[in-house]
Write a protein that holds these residues in place. Structure first.
Motif, PDB file in Angstrom:
ATOM      1  N   ALA A  35       0.644  -1.291   0.157  1.00  0.00           N
ATOM      2  CA  ALA A  35       0.193  -0.119   0.008  1.00  0.00           C
ATOM      3  C   ALA A  35       0.863   1.315   0.082  1.00  0.00           C
ATOM      4  O   ALA A  35       0.594   2.468  -0.866  1.00  0.00           O
ATOM      5  N   ALA A  36       1.789   1.094   0.877  1.00  0.00           N
ATOM      6  CA  ALA A  36       2.866   2.228   0.813  1.00  0.00           C
ATOM      7  C   ALA A  36       3.690   2.431  -0.655  1.00  0.00           C
ATOM      8  O   ALA A  36       3.712   3.684  -0.759  1.00  0.00           O
ATOM      9  N   LYS A  37       4.074   1.408  -0.987  1.00  0.00           N
ATOM     10  CA  LYS A  37       4.668   1.477  -2.373  1.00  0.00           C
ATOM     11  C   LYS A  37       3.788   2.083  -3.526  1.00  0.00           C
ATOM     12  O   LYS A  37       3.964   3.040  -4.216  1.00  0.00           O
ATOM     13  N   ASP A  38       2.508   1.597  -3.354  1.00  0.00           N
ATOM     14  CA  ASP A  38       1.429   2.078  -4.681  1.00  0.00           C
ATOM     15  C   ASP A  38       1.240   3.528  -4.201  1.00  0.00           C
ATOM     16  O   ASP A  38       1.238   4.303  -5.223  1.00  0.00           O
ATOM     17  N   ALA A  39       0.951   3.987  -3.035  1.00  0.00           N
ATOM     18  CA  ALA A  39       0.790   5.432  -2.897  1.00  0.00           C
ATOM     19  C   ALA A  39       1.891   6.204  -3.214  1.00  0.00           C
ATOM     20  O   ALA A  39       2.083   7.389  -4.041  1.00  0.00           O
ATOM     21  N   LEU A  40       3.301   5.766  -2.823  1.00  0.00           N
ATOM     22  CA  LEU A  40       4.491   6.522  -3.327  1.00  0.00           C
ATOM     23  C   LEU A  40       4.653   6.473  -4.978  1.00  0.00           C
ATOM     24  O   LEU A  40       5.076   7.621  -5.234  1.00  0.00           O
ATOM     25  N   ALA A  41       4.315   5.352  -5.490  1.00  0.00           N
ATOM     26  CA  ALA A  41       4.310   5.432  -6.979  1.00  0.00           C
ATOM     27  C   ALA A  41       3.438   6.399  -7.775  1.00  0.00           C
ATOM     28  O   ALA A  41       3.705   7.028  -8.621  1.00  0.00           O
ATOM     29  N   ALA A  42       2.383   6.611  -7.023  1.00  0.00           N
ATOM     30  CA  ALA A  42       1.520   7.548  -7.652  1.00  0.00           C
ATOM     31  C   ALA A  42       1.841   8.934  -7.390  1.00  0.00           C
ATOM     32  O   ALA A  42       1.573   9.654  -8.249  1.00  0.00           O
ATOM     33  N   GLY A  43       2.195   9.124  -6.121  1.00  0.00           N
ATOM     34  CA  GLY A  43       2.745  10.519  -5.842  1.00  0.00           C
ATOM     35  C   GLY A  43       3.828  10.944  -6.939  1.00  0.00           C
ATOM     36  O   GLY A  43       4.084  11.899  -7.257  1.00  0.00           O
ATOM     37  N   ALA A  44       4.731   9.941  -6.825  1.00  0.00           N
ATOM     38  CA  ALA A  44       5.850  10.169  -7.876  1.00  0.00           C
ATOM     39  C   ALA A  44       5.479  10.582  -9.173  1.00  0.00           C
ATOM     40  O   ALA A  44       6.147  11.193  -9.805  1.00  0.00           O
ATOM     41  N   ASP A  45       4.568   9.830  -9.604  1.00  0.00           N
ATOM     42  CA  ASP A  45       4.023   9.973 -11.076  1.00  0.00           C
ATOM     43  C   ASP A  45       3.534  11.476 -11.061  1.00  0.00           C
ATOM     44  O   ASP A  45       3.691  12.334 -12.071  1.00  0.00           O
ATOM     45  N   LYS A 128      -0.844  10.693   1.560  1.00  0.00           N
ATOM     46  CA  LYS A 128      -1.433   9.646   0.970  1.00  0.00           C
ATOM     47  C   LYS A 128      -0.937   8.390   1.379  1.00  0.00           C
ATOM     48  O   LYS A 128      -1.415   7.129   1.604  1.00  0.00           O
ATOM     49  N   ILE A 129       0.465   8.242   1.706  1.00  0.00           N
ATOM     50  CA  ILE A 129       1.204   6.992   2.159  1.00  0.00           C
ATOM     51  C   ILE A 129       0.576   6.605   3.410  1.00  0.00           C
ATOM     52  O   ILE A 129       0.455   5.411   3.800  1.00  0.00           O
ATOM     53  N   VAL A 130       0.521   7.702   4.357  1.00  0.00           N
ATOM     54  CA  VAL A 130      -0.097   7.410   5.630  1.00  0.00           C
ATOM     55  C   VAL A 130      -1.452   6.840   5.638  1.00  0.00           C
ATOM     56  O   VAL A 130      -1.807   6.066   6.361  1.00  0.00           O
ATOM     57  N   ALA A 131      -2.503   7.574   4.617  1.00  0.00           N
ATOM     58  CA  ALA A 131      -3.570   6.871   4.615  1.00  0.00           C
ATOM     59  C   ALA A 131      -3.688   5.533   3.996  1.00  0.00           C
ATOM     60  O   ALA A 131      -4.583   4.608   4.473  1.00  0.00           O
ATOM     61  N   ALA A 132      -2.880   5.173   3.108  1.00  0.00           N
ATOM     62  CA  ALA A 132      -2.822   3.917   2.670  1.00  0.00           C
ATOM     63  C   ALA A 132      -2.387   2.975   3.529  1.00  0.00           C
ATOM     64  O   ALA A 132      -3.003   1.763   3.427  1.00  0.00           O
ATOM     65  N   VAL A 133      -1.572   3.233   4.452  1.00  0.00           N
ATOM     66  CA  VAL A 133      -1.209   2.247   5.418  1.00  0.00           C
ATOM     67  C   VAL A 133      -2.225   2.139   6.289  1.00  0.00           C
ATOM     68  O   VAL A 133      -2.568   0.946   6.851  1.00  0.00           O
ATOM     69  N   ARG A 134      -2.909   3.062   6.786  1.00  0.00           N
ATOM     70  CA  ARG A 134      -3.670   2.948   7.734  1.00  0.00           C
ATOM     71  C   ARG A 134      -4.909   1.984   7.243  1.00  0.00           C
ATOM     72  O   ARG A 134      -5.549   1.130   7.940  1.00  0.00           O
ATOM     73  N   THR A 135      -5.271   2.177   5.944  1.00  0.00           N
ATOM     74  CA  THR A 135      -6.282   1.529   5.089  1.00  0.00           C
ATOM     75  C   THR A 135      -5.944  -0.003   5.213  1.00  0.00           C
ATOM     76  O   THR A 135      -6.623  -0.798   5.584  1.00  0.00           O
ATOM     77  N   ALA A 136      -4.512  -0.406   4.988  1.00  0.00           N
ATOM     78  CA  ALA A 136      -4.264  -1.469   4.964  1.00  0.00           C
ATOM     79  C   ALA A 136      -4.163  -2.025   6.265  1.00  0.00           C
ATOM     80  O   ALA A 136      -4.532  -3.310   6.487  1.00  0.00           O
ATOM     81  N   CYS A 137      -3.968  -1.391   7.274  1.00  0.00           N
ATOM     82  CA  CYS A 137      -3.958  -2.181   8.758  1.00  0.00           C
ATOM     83  C   CYS A 137      -5.370  -2.535   9.227  1.00  0.00           C
ATOM     84  O   CYS A 137      -5.837  -3.332   9.408  1.00  0.00           O
ATOM     85  N   ARG A 138      -6.103  -1.401   8.709  1.00  0.00           N
ATOM     86  CA  ARG A 138      -7.706  -1.582   9.050  1.00  0.00           C
ATOM     87  C   ARG A 138      -8.231  -2.783   8.279  1.00  0.00           C
ATOM     88  O   ARG A 138      -9.068  -3.410   9.006  1.00  0.00           O
ATOM     89  N   ARG A 139      -7.903  -2.962   7.132  1.00  0.00           N
ATOM     90  CA  ARG A 139      -8.525  -4.406   6.394  1.00  0.00           C
ATOM     91  C   ARG A 139      -8.191  -5.562   7.158  1.00  0.00           C
ATOM     92  O   ARG A 139      -8.802  -6.542   7.341  1.00  0.00           O
ATOM     93  N   HIS A 140      -7.168  -5.563   7.943  1.00  0.00           N
ATOM     94  CA  HIS A 140      -6.484  -6.767   8.556  1.00  0.00           C
ATOM     95  C   HIS A 140      -7.097  -6.795   9.882  1.00  0.00           C
ATOM     96  O   HIS A 140      -7.262  -7.798  10.875  1.00  0.00           O
ATOM     97  N   GLY A 141      -7.592  -5.647  10.734  1.00  0.00           N
ATOM     98  CA  GLY A 141      -8.095  -5.596  11.816  1.00  0.00           C
ATOM     99  C   GLY A 141      -9.637  -6.109  11.916  1.00  0.00           C
ATOM    100  O   GLY A 141     -10.201  -6.805  12.997  1.00  0.00           O
ATOM    101  N   LYS A 142     -10.353  -6.362  10.781  1.00  0.00           N
ATOM    102  CA  LYS A 142     -11.577  -6.816  10.716  1.00  0.00           C
ATOM    103  C   LYS A 142     -12.463  -6.617  11.935  1.00  0.00           C
ATOM    104  O   LYS A 142     -13.141  -6.753  12.609  1.00  0.00           O
TER     105      LYS A 142
END
Length: 142
Positions: A35-45, A128-142
């Protein structure tokens, strides 16, 4: 009493657990990293596109320099498996001279485009990286 005696009686010092299995923790780590990598890639673009928009287009008469060559030379390169990106402008004049650095840093020309593009998006990318990491963590929190 010996340690054997404690074992026979079911004695244990106990243990601490996160409540998750090792596999679940491994998956969480992989999902968060992706999730962090994807957010960074989008930001770099976004930074690259901003730099292209800010890049001055040569309008002079020097035949060594092609109109728009500097802007067209702006490239994005993924490094370290997507945990870092390099944005460069490596246009060359007909005589082989790289002139992106001259345009970016010369006080005479005074038309920086790469650093201002990064500065314009730095905080947004971090958020965006922080938000993506939080979202990924919440998905696993169930």
């Amino acid at each position: 009493m010996t340690s054997k005696h404690y074992k026979d009686k079911g004695f244990s010092r106990g243990y601490m657990s996160t409540g998750k299995t090792v596999q679940e923790l491994r998956e969480l780590g992989e999902d968060v990293l992706q999730a962090a990598k994807d957010a960074l890639a989008a930001g770099a673009d976004e930074v690259m596109q901003e730099a292209k928009g800010r890049c001055p287009v040569y309008e002079g008469r020097d035949k060594r320099v092609c109109k728009g060559a500097l802007r067209d030379s702006i490239k994005l390169k993924k490094l370290r498996g997507g945990t870092a990106y390099k944005i460069s402008a490596d246009a060359r004049a007909a005589d082989g001279m790289f002139y992106g650095q001259i345009v970016e840093f010369s006080p005479k020309i005074n038309r920086p485009f790469l650093y201002p593009a990064l500065d314009a998006h730095r905080e947004e990318i971090r958020e965006k990286i922080v938000a993506a990491v939080r979202t990924a963590c919440r998905r696993h929190g169930k």
